[in-house]
Design an enzyme around this catalytic site. Structure first.
Site, PDB file in Angstrom:
ATOM      1  N   LYS A   1       1.734  -2.927  -6.399  1.00 33.48           N
ATOM      2  CA  LYS A   1       1.625  -3.163  -7.837  1.00 33.48           C
ATOM      3  C   LYS A   1       1.855  -4.629  -8.202  1.00 33.48           C
ATOM      4  O   LYS A   1       1.378  -5.101  -9.227  1.00 33.48           O
ATOM      5  CB  LYS A   1       2.569  -2.248  -8.591  1.00 33.48           C
ATOM      6  CG  LYS A   1       2.180  -0.787  -8.365  1.00 33.48           C
ATOM      7  CD  LYS A   1       2.702   0.161  -9.382  1.00 33.48           C
ATOM      8  CE  LYS A   1       2.074   1.532  -9.239  1.00 33.48           C
ATOM      9  NZ  LYS A   1       2.294   2.159  -7.911  1.00 33.48           N
TER      10      LYS A   1
HETATM   11  C1  LIG Z   1       1.563   3.216  -7.421  1.00 31.81           C
HETATM   12  C2  LIG Z   1       1.531   3.475  -5.954  1.00 31.81           C
HETATM   13  C3  LIG Z   1       0.529   4.259  -5.353  1.00 31.81           C
HETATM   14  C4  LIG Z   1      -0.550   4.962  -6.154  1.00 31.81           C
HETATM   15  O1  LIG Z   1      -1.458   4.073  -6.729  1.00 31.81           O
HETATM   16  P1  LIG Z   1      -2.426   4.562  -7.923  1.00 31.81           P
HETATM   17  O2  LIG Z   1      -3.029   3.318  -8.446  1.00 31.81           O
HETATM   18  O3  LIG Z   1      -1.532   5.233  -8.923  1.00 31.81           O
HETATM   19  O4  LIG Z   1      -3.403   5.506  -7.341  1.00 31.81           O
HETATM   20  C5  LIG Z   1       0.543   4.408  -3.980  1.00 31.81           C
HETATM   21  N1  LIG Z   1       1.510   3.843  -3.218  1.00 31.81           N
HETATM   22  C6  LIG Z   1       2.491   3.090  -3.760  1.00 31.81           C
HETATM   23  C7  LIG Z   1       3.528   2.519  -2.864  1.00 31.81           C
HETATM   24  C8  LIG Z   1       2.540   2.867  -5.142  1.00 31.81           C
HETATM   25  O5  LIG Z   1       3.529   2.130  -5.670  1.00 31.81           O
END
Ligand SMILES: *Cc1c(COP(=O)(O)O)cnc(C)c1O
Length: 469
Positions: free
Chosen positions: A113
């Site tokens: 993120k």
């Molecule tokens: C947020 C997240 C996901 C999922 O991503 P999306 O964009 O919601 O599909 C997968 N792995 C980790 C470690 C995350 O923080």
């Protein structure tokens, strides 16, 4: 470039108008009115660029209300070796024949993120300064999103963050990451309750329109268009690293929850990046896997939403999924409104009609799911075969990627978090602690800045009032 809503509102809006927005006024999500097409000559030109300059090229196709020199400066300020650990920003590592890991988790909070949120922080600061405005970001988190937002917005001018989290329910590492921030503009609020109660408080505060306007409340949730756009970049970067020429295709496997990460892959593919398969990997919360196997999208209730060892994928509905459905249905906003605005609210599910089902294979999606035992076995096998420790989310991606490997097509698994964040599962799989990046040593012992409060909307509002005025 103008942006339109997935539910039919076609009022043209520019990028900076939607940058600070969540949902469109009609309840839909924003998408560009068309996807810019990238031809072979452009791909060849981009292949040699560094990450920040590649980001600038892609962003500038979608953003025409920030001057190019400013946009380039924002991209270069965001994607540095200092923030992301290596000059490559998203290095590729081989983990078996035809299988690659693209590291997206070398940012400050050790999860993917950061890739988007770090850019968003700089865009917010830039745009707020230009308008002479301030913004108070209110959010709820059970882990990764909240910390990524705080690390992106800490110390930024014109922005305050009020982040609610369920008291005592995040992992000790996640708590330490967030609560150790000493920046004046970051407010950690630990709510005596569960994550859903935190989210309900955010909804209640945001739906008080007078309060929202007076205290300039905003969000940074996963449906923000700028976050998605920032994520498109690493699909191009990964493609260039895994191939030598532009007539090669690759596939991507993406550990998925809210469909944000893989939706960026869909957009890259729509732009003309040669992506053969987009592999949606889910855990036991298999809303998306079910859809791609059956053509039925069925949201889950809280009783049906499992707590798993890949908690950032524990979702009951996939909030970005509506964007893909808009494209799948030929951008028929009225139909999307009917499905998401009416049918989901009434039945909790919808099924594609025959025509839409026939179009689905043209978008390249395939899917699969993993169980806790699958993830443990995958963590073990990748460690034994390659000496690489992967986190449980990435393990889900590798497990499903292996089921869809095709001869001659490199498969790139997006590494979405560092194993250090999920030590308990790594110990269960490997019998030893994962290594921690040196920057994260001893963070549990740092002084904490957090206010514990009851799950009470009035108290939260009062707290915001006293901090803002
Ligand atoms: C947020 C997240 C996901 C999922 O991503 P999306 O964009 O919601 O599909 C997968 N792995 C980790 C470690 C995350 O923080």
């Amino acid at each position: 470039m103008n942006y339109v809503s997935t539910r039919g509102d076609a009022t043209p809006r520019r990028f900076c108008e939607i940058l600070l927005e969540g949902l469109a006024p009609d309840g839909g999500l924003y998408l560009p009115e068309r996807y810019p097409q990238v031809d072979a000559a452009t791909l060849a030109r981009w292949r040699v660029l560094g990450y920040a300059d590649l980001a600038f090229e892609i962003l500038s196709l979608y953003i025409d209300d920030i001057r190019p020199a400013d946009l380039r400066a924002l991209a270069r300020k965001t994607y540095t070796a200092d923030v992301f650990g290596t000059p490559e920003i998203t290095p590729l590592k081989p983990i078996g024949t035809g299988l690659w890991l693209e590291a997206l988790s070398n940012g400050p909070t050790l999860a993917f993120k950061d890739m988007a949120m770090q850019l968003l922080g700089n865009l917010f600061e830039f745009e707020l300064a230009r308008r002479g405005e301030t913004l108070n970001v209110l959010g709820a988190t059970s882990g990764d999103t909240g910390s990524a937002a705080e690390y992106a917005l800490r110390g930024k001018h014109g922005v305050r963050v009020f982040m609610l989290s369920p008291n005592g329910r995040m992992s000790p590492f996640q708590q330490a990451q967030m609560f150790s921030l000493q920046d004046e503009n970051i407010h950690n609020i630990a709510i005596e309750g569960v994550f859903d109660e935190c989210q309900d408080i955010v909804k209640a505060v945001s739906s008080d329109l007078a309060f929202k306007r007076r205290y300039r409340i905003g969000t940074v949730n996963s449906i923000n268009w700028a976050r998605l756009l920032a994520q498109v970049v690493y699909y191009f970067a990964g493609y260039f690293k895994a191939t030598k020429s532009n007539d090669e295709a690759v596939s991507f496997a993406v550990p998925s929850g809210n469909f944000g990460n893989i939706c960026a892959g869909h957009i890259a593919r729509m732009m003309g990046l040669p992506i053969r398969q987009l592999v949606a990997a889910t855990n036991e919360n298999d809303v998306l896997d079910e859809f791609f196997r059956t053509g039925t999208y069925r949201v889950r209730g809280s009783a049906e939403t499992h707590e798993t060892s890949s908690p950032s994928m524990d979702i009951s509905r996939a909030s970005n999924f509506e964007r893909f459905v808009f494209d799948l249905l030929g951008r028929d906003g009225a139909r999307v409104r009917e499905l998401f605005g009416t049918q989901i609210a009434r039945d909790g599910a919808f099924s594609l009609d025959t025509a839409a089902r026939a179009r689905l294979p043209g978008f390249g999606f395939v899917s699969g799911r993993s169980t806790h035992a699958d993830r443990l076995a995958t963590i073990r096998s990748v460690f034994r075969e390659c000496g690489v420790t992967i986190d449980p989310h990435t393990a889900d991606g590798v497990k499903v990627a292996r089921e869809h490997l095709q001869d001659g097509v490199p498969m790139i698994v997006l590494e979405t978090a560092q194993p250090a964040k999920f030590a308990a599962t790594i110990i269960e799989a490997l019998g030893h602690e994962p290594e921690r990046p040196p920057t994260q040593e001893g963070i549990e012992a740092l002084p904490r800045r957090v206010t514990v409060m009851a799950a009470d909307v009035r108290q939260i509002k009062y707290y915001i009032e006293t901090q803002v005025e």
